[in-house]
Structures are given as structure tokens and as C-alpha cells.
Design an enzyme around this catalytic site. Structure first.
Site, PDB file in Angstrom:
ATOM      1  N   CYS A 160      37.844  47.109  54.541  1.00  0.00           N
ATOM      2  CA  CYS A 160      37.331  45.839  55.056  1.00  0.00           C
ATOM      3  C   CYS A 160      38.426  44.794  54.918  1.00  0.00           C
ATOM      4  CB  CYS A 160      36.045  45.439  54.350  1.00  0.00           C
ATOM      5  SG  CYS A 160      36.285  44.647  52.772  1.00  0.00           S
TER       6      CYS A 160
ATOM      7  N   ARG B  52      29.106  47.818  53.381  1.00  0.00           N
ATOM      8  CA  ARG B  52      29.576  48.957  52.600  1.00  0.00           C
ATOM      9  C   ARG B  52      28.692  49.218  51.378  1.00  0.00           C
ATOM     10  NH1 ARG B  52      34.444  49.398  52.073  1.00  0.00           N
ATOM     11  NH2 ARG B  52      34.321  50.320  50.041  1.00  0.00           N
TER      12      ARG B  52
ATOM     13  N   ARG C 162      39.421  49.589  49.835  1.00  0.00           N
ATOM     14  CA  ARG C 162      38.165  49.778  49.092  1.00  0.00           C
ATOM     15  C   ARG C 162      37.626  51.209  49.149  1.00  0.00           C
ATOM     16  NH1 ARG C 162      34.228  44.751  50.011  1.00  0.00           N
ATOM     17  NH2 ARG C 162      33.426  45.482  48.014  1.00  0.00           N
TER      18      ARG C 162
ATOM     19  N   LYS D 240      22.839  38.176  45.424  1.00  0.00           N
ATOM     20  CA  LYS D 240      23.002  39.242  46.436  1.00  0.00           C
ATOM     21  C   LYS D 240      23.465  40.532  45.770  1.00  0.00           C
ATOM     22  CE  LYS D 240      26.957  39.434  48.798  1.00  0.00           C
ATOM     23  NZ  LYS D 240      27.692  40.706  48.671  1.00  0.00           N
ATOM     24  N   ASN D 241      24.460  40.422  44.871  1.00  0.00           N
ATOM     25  CA  ASN D 241      25.069  41.617  44.293  1.00  0.00           C
ATOM     26  C   ASN D 241      24.243  42.261  43.188  1.00  0.00           C
ATOM     27  OD1 ASN D 241      27.048  41.387  46.137  1.00  0.00           O
ATOM     28  ND2 ASN D 241      28.582  40.543  44.740  1.00  0.00           N
TER      29      ASN D 241
ATOM     30  N   ARG E 179      26.101  36.433  55.453  1.00  0.00           N
ATOM     31  CA  ARG E 179      25.850  37.685  54.745  1.00  0.00           C
ATOM     32  C   ARG E 179      25.468  37.458  53.288  1.00  0.00           C
ATOM     33  NH1 ARG E 179      30.215  42.175  55.336  1.00  0.00           N
ATOM     34  NH2 ARG E 179      28.631  43.032  53.952  1.00  0.00           N
TER      35      ARG E 179
ATOM     36  N   ASP F 236      35.505  37.004  43.264  1.00  0.00           N
ATOM     37  CA  ASP F 236      34.640  36.390  44.277  1.00  0.00           C
ATOM     38  C   ASP F 236      34.642  34.866  44.220  1.00  0.00           C
ATOM     39  OD1 ASP F 236      32.041  38.989  44.200  1.00  0.00           O
ATOM     40  OD2 ASP F 236      34.070  38.941  45.032  1.00  0.00           O
TER      41      ASP F 236
ATOM     42  N   ILE G 126      42.318  42.269  41.811  1.00  0.00           N
ATOM     43  CA  ILE G 126      41.274  43.246  42.142  1.00  0.00           C
ATOM     44  C   ILE G 126      41.463  43.836  43.542  1.00  0.00           C
ATOM     45  CG2 ILE G 126      38.784  43.650  42.312  1.00  0.00           C
ATOM     46  CD1 ILE G 126      39.463  42.857  39.519  1.00  0.00           C
TER      47      ILE G 126
HETATM   48  C1  EPZ Z   1      31.604  44.614  44.021  1.00  0.00           C
HETATM   49  O1  EPZ Z   1      32.277  45.371  45.033  1.00  0.00           O
HETATM   50  C2  EPZ Z   1      31.035  43.379  44.731  1.00  0.00           C
HETATM   51  N1  EPZ Z   1      30.117  43.823  45.763  1.00  0.00           N
HETATM   52  C3  EPZ Z   1      32.173  42.573  45.359  1.00  0.00           C
HETATM   53  O2  EPZ Z   1      31.630  41.375  45.903  1.00  0.00           O
HETATM   54  C4  EPZ Z   1      33.154  42.167  44.271  1.00  0.00           C
HETATM   55  O3  EPZ Z   1      34.261  41.534  44.855  1.00  0.00           O
HETATM   56  C5  EPZ Z   1      33.650  43.433  43.518  1.00  0.00           C
HETATM   57  O4  EPZ Z   1      32.531  44.177  43.012  1.00  0.00           O
HETATM   58  C6  EPZ Z   1      34.544  43.083  42.345  1.00  0.00           C
HETATM   59  O5  EPZ Z   1      33.911  42.218  41.473  1.00  0.00           O
HETATM   60  C7  EPZ Z   1      28.851  44.177  45.406  1.00  0.00           C
HETATM   61  O6  EPZ Z   1      28.459  44.164  44.256  1.00  0.00           O
HETATM   62  C8  EPZ Z   1      27.940  44.598  46.513  1.00  0.00           C
HETATM   63  P1  EPZ Z   1      34.763  47.520  42.859  1.00  0.00           P
HETATM   64  P2  EPZ Z   1      32.734  46.876  44.726  1.00  0.00           P
HETATM   65  O7  EPZ Z   1      34.322  48.929  43.080  1.00  0.00           O
HETATM   66  O8  EPZ Z   1      31.820  47.494  43.755  1.00  0.00           O
HETATM   67  C9  EPZ Z   1      38.880  49.839  43.586  1.00  0.00           C
HETATM   68  C10 EPZ Z   1      31.208  39.716  47.526  1.00  0.00           C
HETATM   69  O9  EPZ Z   1      31.986  38.842  47.927  1.00  0.00           O
HETATM   70  N2  EPZ Z   1      38.061  51.063  43.709  1.00  0.00           N
HETATM   71  O10 EPZ Z   1      34.450  46.919  41.552  1.00  0.00           O
HETATM   72  O11 EPZ Z   1      32.949  47.530  46.029  1.00  0.00           O
HETATM   73  C11 EPZ Z   1      38.598  48.843  44.706  1.00  0.00           C
HETATM   74  O12 EPZ Z   1      39.309  49.136  45.863  1.00  0.00           O
HETATM   75  C12 EPZ Z   1      31.730  41.151  47.314  1.00  0.00           C
HETATM   76  O13 EPZ Z   1      30.024  39.520  47.247  1.00  0.00           O
HETATM   77  C13 EPZ Z   1      38.697  52.272  43.905  1.00  0.00           C
HETATM   78  O14 EPZ Z   1      39.925  52.348  44.003  1.00  0.00           O
HETATM   79  O15 EPZ Z   1      34.153  46.612  44.031  1.00  0.00           O
HETATM   80  C14 EPZ Z   1      39.008  47.526  44.057  1.00  0.00           C
HETATM   81  O16 EPZ Z   1      40.379  47.371  44.160  1.00  0.00           O
HETATM   82  C15 EPZ Z   1      33.084  41.373  47.884  1.00  0.00           C
HETATM   83  N3  EPZ Z   1      37.921  53.389  44.016  1.00  0.00           N
HETATM   84  C16 EPZ Z   1      38.587  47.730  42.610  1.00  0.00           C
HETATM   85  O17 EPZ Z   1      38.501  49.140  42.403  1.00  0.00           O
HETATM   86  C17 EPZ Z   1      36.554  53.345  43.913  1.00  0.00           C
HETATM   87  O18 EPZ Z   1      35.893  54.377  44.017  1.00  0.00           O
HETATM   88  C18 EPZ Z   1      37.264  47.093  42.216  1.00  0.00           C
HETATM   89  O19 EPZ Z   1      36.318  47.424  43.196  1.00  0.00           O
HETATM   90  C19 EPZ Z   1      35.937  52.110  43.696  1.00  0.00           C
HETATM   91  C20 EPZ Z   1      36.718  50.962  43.587  1.00  0.00           C
END
Ligand code: EPZ
Length: 431
Positions: free
Chosen positions: A117, A93, A122, A22-23, A401, A309, A331
């Protein structure tokens, strides 16, 4: 809302086929917006989030053909609007991944700012700051991110993420692919999905080096073309089924998976007493070893370390392990929503800050429980599969999802699980 009714206690036995990731499919579909030519993606998982992503592309004006269920032929030749509306973004998102490609190809984009969420606030501030580094003007107008490239084209630059962000890295990689000059991303995410996206972008004519490392270099090109690409296997679905075999004391042959993307998970599960044998490059044989499960501590971190995850699924397994294990989530600030539900089934778990302390082994008993997010719902299904009695899980739309036909897959290896359809939501013909 649909529910799952599970009668636990049956060891799972048989073969499971893993679906596409998916990702990876989500950013790869977004990448099709970078060209007017046809991009063909194979092994796209048939899950709710991909149906939403397809709808987003069609709303923007792209045509999406599916000659087969898991093959998408996308042609973004006639894009009518550059806006990803609130209705779509609030359900998924990852719609934010349209920002980079639209901004890069059309010099403008408007995407509803995704709210928080269940697992955390996030924010996407790091994405937006990076786009500003590439010369974009970004503003927030009534809940929408409005971005434009004043010179009509983004300009390559050095981008350094203060925090590793997966979709942030993907968004900037796609934006930089059509920017003028060179972009270097420092402290980039190294997830396998990033490498898969880079492989597709390079097939489309981009010039990207270093994907999979923490420094990615992108030489911008004038335009990109069509391509054909097969999405990698879903490593989180693979990890979830490895735990399903172990937690039910069963034996599963997990096929069409890519063990090399799951190093830290396989290592930790072996440490905890799960037998994981690589039958070949894409098949794992999983069972529980004779000495049973042992409690082992874990900390989530960006790839290549233990993925957030898999945290919830691992916690369910640790309720069945001898001893105390501490599970630290680094995370997301609110990713223990499954704990309360596992406690309702009899699990002994204490939370202090971002660490959960699990005492095992505990005999779980069936109960009525509530899913709160995608991976939490997977952990509840796993707990129910080993619990005595019946468990009724509500709000399973979360699991739909990201897990393709999970009821059918689990039933095919002996699980006693059924989907209780929400009669209210059932359409006439389903009644
Ligand atoms: C991706 O989300 C995945 N989703 C998530 O999988 C996964 O949990 C996550 O990466 C971490 O591995 C997809 O790929 C669609 P991040 P993403 O930006 O990109 C902070 C699932 O279960 N952050 O790497 O949204 C954020 O809040 C989903 O399949 C900022 O502060 O995650 C978090 O604490 C859930 N500012 C950390 O960084 C930003 O601009 C990592 O988030 C961006 C992120």
C-alpha cells in the site's frame, strides 16, 4: 472523488467527542468468527473500514445487526465460506484478520494476499510463519493464502516474532485461543488495541494472559461463546485533534478519550509547547502555551513509544514550530507521502533516508493537494486549517476510512471546511 475545501487561519474552539478505535474494532469484529453465539460490540466507529469489515463478515455468512449505528450484534452461526475475496482485501488489508479465526474454528481459510500500500510493502510473512508454527499448512495459490489445519485443529506452540507486528499478534492470539494446548507469543505487540481484543476474547471464554506486554500466553479452549464489549477510544483520532487545537492556536476540550493510551504523544507535544490538561479520566483540555511551539525531534516506534500513525500529523505541527526538528520513521519504509504536499503549501522539509528535517516556523499558504493514505490526509487537513487562503484536498476517501464524520466534528468547533461531493459519483437523490 470527494474533496475537502478548507479556508484556514481560524482558531478551533469547543468540544470534540472521540469515536471508538478503528484499529480495535477491526480485530474485535474478526474475533466474532470464533463462535456461533452472538457477540455484541458497542462504540464501533462509523467509518469506511468498519463498513468493509462488516461486509466481509456478511459475505462469509455471519449476520450483523446494528440496533444502533455504533452497536454491532454479530452471529457467526451459519458460516458458508472460509474465503476473504480479493475485491474486499484489496480495499482493506485488515481483512487478513479473518485468517486466524477461520483457521482456528473451521480448520481452513482462504484469504487474498494483501498487496502493498502507499506506506510500504507490508508483507504478512510473519503471520503465516506463526500459523505454520501452530501446525497449519499454508500455501500461496494464484494470489490467495490457503491455510488448513491438517489435524482439524491448531496445536499450541511458542511463537517469536522477529519484528513487532500488531495485526500479526492479533491474528495469532485469535488462532491460539481455540488451539489444542498452550501458545506463547514472544516479542508481541503491546498496543492498547491488543489489550482490548484480549479482553473481548477472554469474555468469550478464551484464556489469555499478558496482553499489553511483549509476552502473551494463551491456553487454548475447546470452544468460545457470546459476549458484550465496548471498544476503546481511538487514540490516533485523539492525537489528531490535540494537534488540531495546537496548530490553529485554539482551545479544544476533547471528550470520551483515553489519555493513558497516548502517553508518548502527550509527552512529546507538551515538550513542544502544547498545553494538555487532563480535566478528568476521559477529557483533555488542549491549547497552545504562550511561548509558542518549539521544534522537537521524534522517532516512531511500536507502543508504548511514539506511534507511526501520528508521525504525519506531528510533522504538520512542526512546520509551525520555531527551529529544526528531525522526524525519523522506523516502522514503514514509505511513510513520507505527505511531505511533497506540505512543501506545495510552503513547508520547508528535507528528506534523507527515513528521516525528515523540518524547518519552522513557516507560514503555509493554501493550495491544491492530494491525499495518499489515511494519516497523510489527516496531516494535510491540519496544515490547511492553519494555512492562509483556501486549500483543496483531493482523494479524501482516504480519510473517510478512519475518521468518523471529520467534517462535521471540525465544523462544530469553528473550522471553515466543506466536503465537495464528486457530482459524477453522486447518486441521483444527492444531486
Ligand atoms: C497496524 O498495521 C495498524 N493497522 C496500522 O495503522 C499501524 O500503522 C501499524 O499497525 C503499526 O502501528 C491496524 O491495526 C488495522 P505491523 P499492521 O504488522 O498490523 C512489518 C492506520 O493508519 N511486517 O505492526 O499491518 C511491516 O511491513 C494503520 O490506522 C512484516 O515485515 O502493521 C511493518 O514494517 C496504518 N511482516 C512492520 O512490520 C509481517 O508479517 C509493522 O507492521 C507483518 C509486518
Amino acid at each position: 472523488m470527494d474533496k475537502f475545501l478548507i479556508r484556514g487561519g481560524k482558531p478551533l474552539r469547543g468540544k470534540i467527542e472521540i469515536s471508538g478505535a478503528k484499529n480495535s474494532a477491526l480485530p474485535c469484529l474478526a474475533a466474532t468468527l470464533l463462535t456461533g453465539e452472538t457477540v455484541t460490540l458497542h462504540n464501533v466507529p462509523y467509518v469506511k473500514d468498519l463498513i468493509t469489515q462488516r461486509r466481509l463478515l456478511e459475505d462469509l455468512g455471519a449476520t450483523v445487526l446494528t440496533p444502533e449505528l455504533r452497536t454491532h450484534k454479530v452471529t457467526a452461526a451459519n458460516i458458508q465460506t472460509f474465503e476473504a475475496p480479493y475485491e474486499l482485501v484489496k480495499t482493506m488489508r485488515a481483512s487478513v484478520l479473518a485468517l486466524g479465526p477461520l483457521l482456528a474454528r473451521f480448520g481452513q481459510a482462504k484469504v487474498s494476499l494483501p498487496g502493498g500500500c502507499a506506506i510500504g510493502t507490508r508483507p504478512i510473512d510473519l503471520h503465516l510463519r506463526a500459523f505454520e508454527k501452530l501446525g497449519a499448512e499454508v500455501s500461496l495459490e494464484s494470489g490467495d493464502v490457503v491455510a488448513s489445519a491438517p489435524k482439524g485443529r491448531l496445536i499450541g506452540a511458542d511463537v517469536s516474532f522477529e519484528k513487532v507486528t500488531v495485526t500479526g499478534t492479533e491474528n495469532v492470539m485469535m488462532a491460539a485461543a481455540l488451539a489444542k494446548g498452550k501458545t506463547t507469543i514472544h516479542n508481541a505487540a503491546r498496543e492498547p488495541e491488543i489489550e482490548d481484543l484480549a479482553e473481548l476474547l477472554n469474555k468469550m471464554g478464551a484464556r489469555i494472559k499478558g496482553a499489553g506486554t511483549d509476552v502473551i500466553e494463551i491456553e487454548g479452549v475447546e470452544q468460545m461463546g457470546g459476549a458484550e464489549h465496548t471498544i476503546i477510544a481511538d487514540r490516533i483520532e485523539t492525537g489528531t485533534f490535540i494537534v488540531a487545537a495546537a496548530i490553529t492556536n485554539g482551545e479544544l476540550e476533547i471528550k470520551s478519550c483515553q489519555p493513558e493510551h497516548l502517553g508518548a504523544v502527550i509527552e512529546k507535544l507538551r515538550e513542544a509547547g502544547v498545553d494538555i490538561e487532563e480535566l478528568n479520566q476521559s477529557t483533555l483540555l488542549v491549547s497552545c502555551c504562550a511561548r509558542g511551539l518549539q521544534a522537537k525531534d521524534v522517532t516512531t516506534d511500536p507502543h508504548p513509544f511514539f506511534p507511526t500513525d501520528m508521525q504525519a500529523q506531528y510533522m504538520s505541527l512542526m512546520t509551525q514550530a520555531e527551529g529544526e526538528s528531525s522526524i525519523m520513521e522506523t516502522i514503514f519504509e514509505n511513510r513520507f507521502m505527505h511531505v511533497g504536499e506540505l512543501q506545495r503549501m510552503g513547508a520547508k522539509i528535507e528528506i534523507s533516508g527515513n528521516t525528515a528535517l523540518v524547518s519552522g516556523k513557516t507560514n503555509l499558504t493554501g493550495a491544491r493537494i492530494l491525499a495518499s493514505d489515511l494519516r497523510a490526509s489527516a496531516s494535510l487537513v491540519l496544515a490547511a486549517l492553519c494555512a492562509s487562503g483556501e486549500t483543496l484536498i483531493d482523494r479524501v476517501y482516504h480519510i473517510d476510512r478512519g475518521y468518523e464524520t471529520i467534517v462535521r466534528k471540525l465544523r462544530s468547533v469553528g473550522a471553515d471546511i466543506e466536503r465537495i461531493k464528486d457530482t459524477m459519483a453522486m447518486t441521483a437523490e444527492e444531486k
